[in-house]
Design a protein around this motif. Structure first.
Motif, PDB file in Angstrom:
ATOM      1  N   PRO A   1       0.742  -1.412  -0.153  1.00 28.88           N
ATOM      2  CA  PRO A   1       0.043   0.014   0.142  1.00 28.88           C
ATOM      3  C   PRO A   1       0.967   1.373   0.067  1.00 28.88           C
ATOM      4  O   PRO A   1       0.440   2.237  -0.751  1.00 28.88           O
ATOM      5  CB  PRO A   1      -0.745  -0.113   1.189  1.00 28.88           C
ATOM      6  N   VAL A   2       2.062   1.139   0.815  1.00 27.07           N
ATOM      7  CA  VAL A   2       2.829   2.579   0.761  1.00 27.07           C
ATOM      8  C   VAL A   2       3.542   2.699  -0.628  1.00 27.07           C
ATOM      9  O   VAL A   2       3.530   3.978  -1.340  1.00 27.07           O
ATOM     10  CB  VAL A   2       4.012   2.316   1.794  1.00 27.07           C
ATOM     11  N   VAL A   3       4.091   1.514  -1.308  1.00 25.01           N
ATOM     12  CA  VAL A   3       4.642   1.791  -2.806  1.00 25.01           C
ATOM     13  C   VAL A   3       3.118   2.192  -3.572  1.00 25.01           C
ATOM     14  O   VAL A   3       3.677   3.285  -4.434  1.00 25.01           O
ATOM     15  CB  VAL A   3       5.168   0.242  -3.059  1.00 25.01           C
ATOM     16  N   GLY A   4       2.423   1.626  -3.563  1.00 25.93           N
ATOM     17  CA  GLY A   4       1.084   2.025  -4.384  1.00 25.93           C
ATOM     18  C   GLY A   4       0.836   3.539  -4.265  1.00 25.93           C
ATOM     19  O   GLY A   4       0.665   4.295  -5.191  1.00 25.93           O
ATOM     20  N   ASP A   5       0.740   4.264  -2.804  1.00 26.99           N
ATOM     21  CA  ASP A   5       0.570   5.367  -2.643  1.00 26.99           C
ATOM     22  C   ASP A   5       1.604   6.300  -3.215  1.00 26.99           C
ATOM     23  O   ASP A   5       1.070   7.446  -3.868  1.00 26.99           O
ATOM     24  CB  ASP A   5       0.155   5.770  -1.186  1.00 26.99           C
ATOM     25  N   LEU A   6       2.729   6.073  -2.766  1.00 26.58           N
ATOM     26  CA  LEU A   6       3.748   6.819  -3.314  1.00 26.58           C
ATOM     27  C   LEU A   6       4.051   6.628  -4.868  1.00 26.58           C
ATOM     28  O   LEU A   6       4.351   7.675  -5.517  1.00 26.58           O
ATOM     29  CB  LEU A   6       5.143   6.415  -2.577  1.00 26.58           C
ATOM     30  N   SER A   7       3.565   5.700  -5.491  1.00 24.49           N
ATOM     31  CA  SER A   7       3.695   5.597  -6.982  1.00 24.49           C
ATOM     32  C   SER A   7       2.932   6.533  -7.580  1.00 24.49           C
ATOM     33  O   SER A   7       2.852   7.217  -8.891  1.00 24.49           O
ATOM     34  CB  SER A   7       3.639   4.312  -7.502  1.00 24.49           C
ATOM     35  N   ASP A   8       1.477   6.754  -7.074  1.00 25.27           N
ATOM     36  CA  ASP A   8       0.541   7.685  -7.523  1.00 25.27           C
ATOM     37  C   ASP A   8       1.153   9.182  -7.428  1.00 25.27           C
ATOM     38  O   ASP A   8       0.852   9.851  -8.276  1.00 25.27           O
ATOM     39  CB  ASP A   8      -0.626   7.675  -6.840  1.00 25.27           C
ATOM     40  N   ARG A   9       2.051   9.326  -6.433  1.00 23.61           N
ATOM     41  CA  ARG A   9       2.425  10.759  -6.277  1.00 23.61           C
ATOM     42  C   ARG A   9       3.726  11.140  -6.975  1.00 23.61           C
ATOM     43  O   ARG A   9       3.935  12.136  -7.395  1.00 23.61           O
ATOM     44  CB  ARG A   9       2.443  10.982  -4.639  1.00 23.61           C
ATOM     45  N   TRP A  10       4.645   9.856  -6.930  1.00 25.93           N
ATOM     46  CA  TRP A  10       6.152  10.139  -7.429  1.00 25.93           C
ATOM     47  C   TRP A  10       6.325   9.642  -8.620  1.00 25.93           C
ATOM     48  O   TRP A  10       7.483   9.860  -9.331  1.00 25.93           O
ATOM     49  CB  TRP A  10       7.190   9.834  -6.334  1.00 25.93           C
TER      50      TRP A  10
END
Length: 397
Positions: free
Chosen positions: A57-66
């Motif tokens: 979930p952390v990677v998914g959220d950060l990939s949406d942003r970064w």
């Protein structure tokens, strides 16, 4: 349908999954040589699922942003490095630590690739786009065990892990060179990851999708990790034969992903979910009674058919939720967290059941749990849709 981003993701995922699939027939045997019990086999798999699940979930959220490319190439590099470490393990605890590290790398590969496909999928074509990614996953994992068994039989177990490392490093270079530095932004959530998870827990439809994803992977450990141990007791059994059985299941999955993705886009997904779960349950009930190669191949072909019904359905649901409510990366991260939680739970419970009750009851209990949870998931999805949860909402800032 294909474009540069999707084509590169598909090829990269296939190569990476080929490297992952190579170790399937070998890792349980290596662990048992180091003294692993049925419970320890479950813990080794659970360690991978735990670290992967918590990071997704952390990677998914950060990939949406970064952006997604950096996460994808980092995950492939870590996975390749693990291939060099496994042959150096001298105890079960070493394998557990290595698998924890491997799970961290895995959290950056398939969820990010699914987020790419989710963003690219047009409305009404979610099932077929996720089916294409699933083809890459299942072809890689399906071919891998055949090569893994062959390498182990002819050059020893260590050669299998070195081949895995080489394939993952090649996928790393391919992705680094061919993937664009950034992907156009899709629907991004402006709220925090925890706030998004809170909204998911309040939506019946989303919870139903996550419960179904959790349920449908409970059988991963008994059908993968326990199969080499079961077949090792057959007269004349080899690593190549074990790889062929596993490949029969995964390649059936691969061949049927796109046509069943088309079916998913046109028919009632809830009905398909229930039929798929019943097929999987029936296959699990049959596995412990099989004592010959041809019969086991038949049962695993049927198991692959049941799974091939389920994967496009759940993938299409996840695409819809990501597009309409949570962001593609965030939804795919949590979606894959539910998968990891299912593998983790299945690993622990099936390991305990195998040690305490025997193989047959472990498989039967897993099949029953899958059907019960899938019917619960179907109820949640239907009731959520009756409340109007299927439509698009604006994401609150």
């Amino acid at each position: 349908m294909f474009n540069r981003i999707l084509a590169t993701v598909v090829v990269t995922v296939f190569i990476a999954m080929l490297g992952i699939g190579i170790i399937i027939p070998v890792l349980p045997l290596l662990a048992t040589k180091l003294g692993a019990s049925g419970f320890a086999l479950g813990v080794i798999t659970a360690a991978f699922s735990l670290s992967r699940g918590l990071c997704q979930p952390v990677v998914g959220d950060l990939s949406d942003r970064w952006g997604r490319k950096g996460f994808l190439v980092a995950g492939l590099f870590i996975y390749g490095l693990v291939g060099l470490l496994v042959p150096l393990a001298s105890s079960v605890s070493h394998l557990v630590v290595i698998r924890l590290f491997q799970g961290f790398g895995a959290a950056m590969i398939v969820p990010v690739a699914m987020a790419y496909a989710s963003f690219l999928a047009p409305v009404g074509q979610e099932g077929r786009y996720m089916g294409v990614i699933n083809i890459a996953v299942f072809c890689g994992i399906g071919c891998g065990p055949v090569f893994g068994g062959y390498f182990a039989d002819n050059w020893g177990m260590a050669s299998v892990f070195y081949m895995m490392a080489g394939l993952c490093f090649f996928a790393f270079l391919l992705s680094w060179v061919n993937m664009p530095s950034s992907c156009p932004a899709g629907r991004r959530s402006q709220v925090s990851l925890l706030a998004n998870i809170g909204m998911m827990l309040r939506r019946r439809r989303t919870m139903g999708i996550l419960v179904a994803r959790f349920a449908t992977v409970l059988m991963m450990v008994p059908t993968m990790a326990f199969l080499p141990v079961m077949m090792a007791g057959w007269p004349g059994a080899s690593g190549t034969q074990t790889g062929l059985v596993i490949a029969a299941r995964t390649l059936t999955n691969a061949v049927l992903q796109y046509p069943l993705g088309l079916v998913t886009d046109r028919f009632d997904k809830v009905i398909l979910l229930l039929w798929g779960s019943l097929c999987v349950c029936a296959a699990l009930m049959l596995i412990p009674a099989v004592t010959g190669l041809s019969a086991m191949l038949g049962v695993y072909l049927f198991l692959g058919f049941g799974e091939s019904v389920l994967w496009p359905v759940l993938g299409a649901y996840a695409v819809e939720e990501g597009r309409n409510h949570f962001g593609h990366g965030t939804m795919m991260g949590v979606f894959n967290l539910a998968m990891s939680a299912g593998v983790f739970t299945g690993a622990i419970l099936s390991g305990l059941s195998m040690d305490a009750l025997g193989v047959r009851l472990a498989f039967c209990a897993t099949g029953g749990a899958i059907v019960i949870l899938c019917f619960l998931a179907a109820f949640l999805i239907r009731s959520g849709e009756s409340k109007g949860e299927a439509g698009a909402n604006e994401i609150v800032d």
